[in-house]
Motif scaffolding. Structure first.
Motif, mmCIF file in Angstrom:
data_model
loop_
_atom_site.group_PDB
_atom_site.id
_atom_site.type_symbol
_atom_site.label_atom_id
_atom_site.label_comp_id
_atom_site.label_asym_id
_atom_site.label_seq_id
_atom_site.Cartn_x
_atom_site.Cartn_y
_atom_site.Cartn_z
ATOM 1 N N PHE A 1 -9.628 48.632 31.037
ATOM 2 C CA PHE A 1 -8.780 47.455 31.210
ATOM 3 C C PHE A 1 -9.168 46.755 32.501
ATOM 4 O O PHE A 1 -9.117 47.356 33.576
ATOM 5 N N VAL A 2 -9.570 45.482 32.356
ATOM 6 C CA VAL A 2 -9.991 44.726 33.536
ATOM 7 C C VAL A 2 -8.767 44.112 34.210
ATOM 8 O O VAL A 2 -7.725 43.935 33.593
ATOM 9 N N HIS A 3 -8.922 43.808 35.479
ATOM 10 C CA HIS A 3 -7.914 43.131 36.322
ATOM 11 C C HIS A 3 -6.465 43.447 35.945
ATOM 12 O O HIS A 3 -5.676 42.561 35.626
ATOM 13 N N VAL A 4 -6.104 44.725 36.060
ATOM 14 C CA VAL A 4 -4.737 45.151 35.733
ATOM 15 C C VAL A 4 -3.814 44.802 36.908
ATOM 16 O O VAL A 4 -4.127 45.061 38.067
ATOM 17 N N ALA B 1 -18.136 45.218 39.778
ATOM 18 C CA ALA B 1 -18.416 45.249 38.328
ATOM 19 C C ALA B 1 -17.731 44.128 37.555
ATOM 20 O O ALA B 1 -17.703 44.155 36.320
ATOM 21 N N HIS B 2 -17.186 43.140 38.263
ATOM 22 C CA HIS B 2 -16.515 42.039 37.529
ATOM 23 C C HIS B 2 -16.723 40.742 38.298
ATOM 24 O O HIS B 2 -15.960 40.381 39.200
ATOM 25 N N VAL B 3 -17.790 40.040 37.933
ATOM 26 C CA VAL B 3 -18.182 38.825 38.638
ATOM 27 C C VAL B 3 -18.573 37.765 37.621
ATOM 28 O O VAL B 3 -19.337 38.033 36.694
ATOM 29 N N VAL C 1 -19.188 45.721 26.745
ATOM 30 C CA VAL C 1 -18.858 44.379 26.257
ATOM 31 C C VAL C 1 -17.408 44.074 26.605
ATOM 32 O O VAL C 1 -16.569 44.964 26.647
ATOM 33 N N LYS C 2 -17.157 42.786 26.873
ATOM 34 C CA LYS C 2 -15.791 42.383 27.227
ATOM 35 C C LYS C 2 -15.185 41.560 26.105
ATOM 36 O O LYS C 2 -15.839 40.662 25.560
ATOM 37 N N ILE C 3 -13.939 41.895 25.780
ATOM 38 C CA ILE C 3 -13.222 41.103 24.780
ATOM 39 C C ILE C 3 -11.894 40.616 25.371
ATOM 40 O O ILE C 3 -11.403 41.161 26.355
ATOM 41 N N PHE C 4 -11.332 39.606 24.728
ATOM 42 C CA PHE C 4 -10.107 38.977 25.240
ATOM 43 C C PHE C 4 -8.991 39.055 24.210
ATOM 44 O O PHE C 4 -9.222 38.801 23.023
ATOM 45 N N MET C 5 -7.786 39.366 24.688
ATOM 46 C CA MET C 5 -6.613 39.336 23.808
ATOM 47 C C MET C 5 -5.800 38.073 24.061
ATOM 48 O O MET C 5 -4.682 37.924 23.580
ATOM 49 N N VAL D 1 -11.449 45.278 28.204
ATOM 50 C CA VAL D 1 -10.423 44.459 27.555
ATOM 51 C C VAL D 1 -9.645 43.642 28.588
ATOM 52 O O VAL D 1 -9.113 44.190 29.558
ATOM 53 N N HIS D 2 -9.588 42.352 28.347
ATOM 54 C CA HIS D 2 -8.641 41.492 29.071
ATOM 55 C C HIS D 2 -7.360 41.530 28.250
ATOM 56 O O HIS D 2 -7.263 40.900 27.198
ATOM 57 N N ALA D 3 -6.386 42.311 28.741
ATOM 58 C CA ALA D 3 -5.193 42.587 27.943
ATOM 59 C C ALA D 3 -4.011 41.723 28.369
ATOM 60 O O ALA D 3 -3.313 42.018 29.338
HETATM 61 ZN ZN ZN Z 1 -10.415 38.466 32.171
#
Ligand code: ZN
Ligand code: URP
Length: 512
Positions: A253-256, A61-63, A166-170, A198-200
């Motif tokens: 939370f993506v790629h923790v 789910a993350h490509v 939807v993906k957002i970035f911090m 969220v890319h946190a």
């Molecule tokens: Zn990211």
């Protein structure tokens, strides 16, 4: 008379909930029967699994593939090469990203951005099915009214294109959202039942640390990780949980990769807040040592191959991440495949030397390849090495949960007769030497010129990969003639919410 196109015999079926010996009957791309024994005479074709495990195909789910809005440089894979690499490692559905085209305006802006992306992918040879998340690059305005516009845009995006996340970035210059914009986004996603990814990482801390390290002349790839200690992720995760709790909208939370983030997520989940989390194989298999140059003084930049954000961590952190995978804190394991060429002088990772940038770590494109290796690494380092307590848990994290979380279950990520596409993996029988595989870049079929896992050995590898009933990968070989991947529309996982005052009474929320 044949009633099946294909029957798989003599395997052990493993789903997220069960493990048992059974045969599988497939007709017109769907799983139609799972039974103790199916008569071979009833099928046009038979595969003998020889006692090997049969799992659903992986759902990654993350490509990242080449995107019109560049994250940090030219991602080298197309949707064709990324799906090719996916099936060669047992993934049968990828969810990639379409970027918002900031030049488009109005209620159909997002739907049209995604529509254009799908149109371009339709021209490519695709080896497996794919869905798309939307990367939200910029809200039209940083005002309260902006969420009105976004609400309508997301509504059309979901209705027209079946995009439910939807993906957002911090962090990242140019992409970092203020808390105000995050609230605007979440207000619009909650109204449409859409999941916010969220890319946190706290972009301001990263900038301060980067400036300080540069001032001291510490610019090599290794210092990328130093500029982003685990607290950077912990702070942003806590903040995003606060914002999503207030909005009462699901957040993923993506790629923790940080223990502080894991702790915050676990705590929120225990309170019943809709917080989901993803980690990736690189955070449990590699370490920050892999961002040092590999070949002494001959190439002081080679650590750039393993630069990603969040960065690779110290060995002790891996323990915490494995535990969080096994105890349910992590909902899914994805690859975050984001491949940049290494050996090209002017592209990919070496963009960091363009226009007098001097190879400073702040300019190294972030990301590494991994779509092909995710499933074998999870099977071997996770299940066989006992970091994941059962094969069912492996299936849950790598196949079933991603499909559930992103609204394509049980079509994907499951082996349910009558409902699931025949996206199936047959693994080599346990301890069969034919499954033992030393990873090298050529066998991964992506466009990247390296893999972070070169030379690493795994004890099993998918023997057959089937996509909608067709064999697309068999015993190390791709069967390109069977490539017929399609775009899949996905469903939202939560109900649209548009309550007002009661949702935001602080006393009520805090007592939860
Ligand atoms: Zn990211
Ligand atoms: N993770 C990473 O370093 N690159 C891919 C882009 C992203 O997901 O942030």
């Amino acid at each position: 008379m044949s009633i099946y196109d294909l029957v798989i015999k003599n395997g052990f079926v493993c789903t997220a909930s069960d493990f048992y010996p059974a045969d599988i009957g497939i007709c017109e791309g769907k799983i139609t029967t799972i039974a103790g024994s199916i008569d071979s005479e009833l099928s046009k074709e038979v595969i003998d699994a020889e006692g090997g495990v049969i799992t659903p195909g992986g759902v990654d789910a993350h490509v990242h593939v080449e995107e019109p809005v560049k994250l940090m440089g030219d991602v080298i894979d197309t949707m064709s090469t990324v799906t090719r690499s996916a099936v060669a490692g047992g993934t049968t559905t990828v969810i990639a990203f379409a970027s918002q085209d900031a030049n488009l305006k109005g209620p159909k802006a997002l739907s049209d951005s995604v529509g254009k992306t799908i149109e371009s992918y339709e021209k490519e040879t695709l080896y497996c099915d794919y869905g798309l998340h939307l990367i939200l690059v910029k809200l039209e305005q940083e005002t309260l009214n902006a969420c009105g516009a976004l609400d309508e845009q997301l509504c059309n995006l979901y209705k027209d294109q079946g995009v439910s996340s939807v993906k957002i970035f911090m962090t990242y210059p140019g992409l970092q959202m203020s808390d105000y914009s995050i609230l605007n986004t979440m207000y619009a996603t909650r109204k449409n039942g859409i999941t916010t990814m969220v890319h946190a990482e706290n972009g301001d801390i990263v900038k301060w640390m980067t400036d300080s390290l540069e001032n001291q002349g510490l610019i090599e790839p290794y210092y990328h990780g130093v500029s982003r200690p685990t607290i950077v992720e912990g702070e942003a995760t806590n903040r995003a949980i606060a914002l999503s709790t207030m909005m009462n909208t699901p957040v993923l939370f993506v790629h923790v990769s940080s223990p502080e983030a894991v702790e915050a997520i676990r705590k929120a989940q225990t309170k019943g807040i809709k917080v989901f989390a993803e980690t990736c194989p690189q955070y449990v298999v590699l370490s920050h040592e892999d961002t040092k140059c590999h070949h002494g003084d001959t190439d002081r930049f080679e650590g750039a191959k393993n630069i990603c954000s969040p960065p690779l961590r110290e060995d002790q952190v891996k323990e915490c991440l494995w535990r969080a995978m096994d105890n349910g804190t992590f909902t899914i394991v994805s690859s975050d495949h984001c491949a940049y060429l290494y050996s090209s002088e002017h592209r990919g990772k070496h963009n960091a030397f363009d226009q007098g940038k001097g190879g400073k770590f702040r300019y190294i494109p972030n990301g590494m390849p991994g779509v092909c290796t995710r499933m074998p690494l999870g099977f071997d380092h996770g299940y066989l090495n006992k970091n994941i307590s059962s094969l069912m848990k492996f299936v849950e994290l790598h196949c079933t949960n991603p499909a559930k979380l992103y609204g394509c279950y049980p079509q994907k990520g499951a082996l349910l007769p009558g409902s699931s596409d025949a996206d199936i993996l047959i693994w080599y029988p346990n301890k069969d030497e034919r499954g033992r595989t030393k990873i090298n870049n050529e066998m991964l079929h992506h466009s990247c010129d390296y893999t972070p896992y070169e030379g690493l050995e795994v004890k099993n590898w998918p023997r057959y990969t089937l996509v909608r009933g067709k064999i697309v990968f068999k015993e190390g070989r791709l069967i390109s003639g069977h490539a017929s991947g399609q775009y899949i529309k996905r469903k939202a996982i939560s109900d649209p919410t548009d309550k007002w005052v009661n949702e935001w009474r602080p006393a009520y929320n805090l007592s939860k």
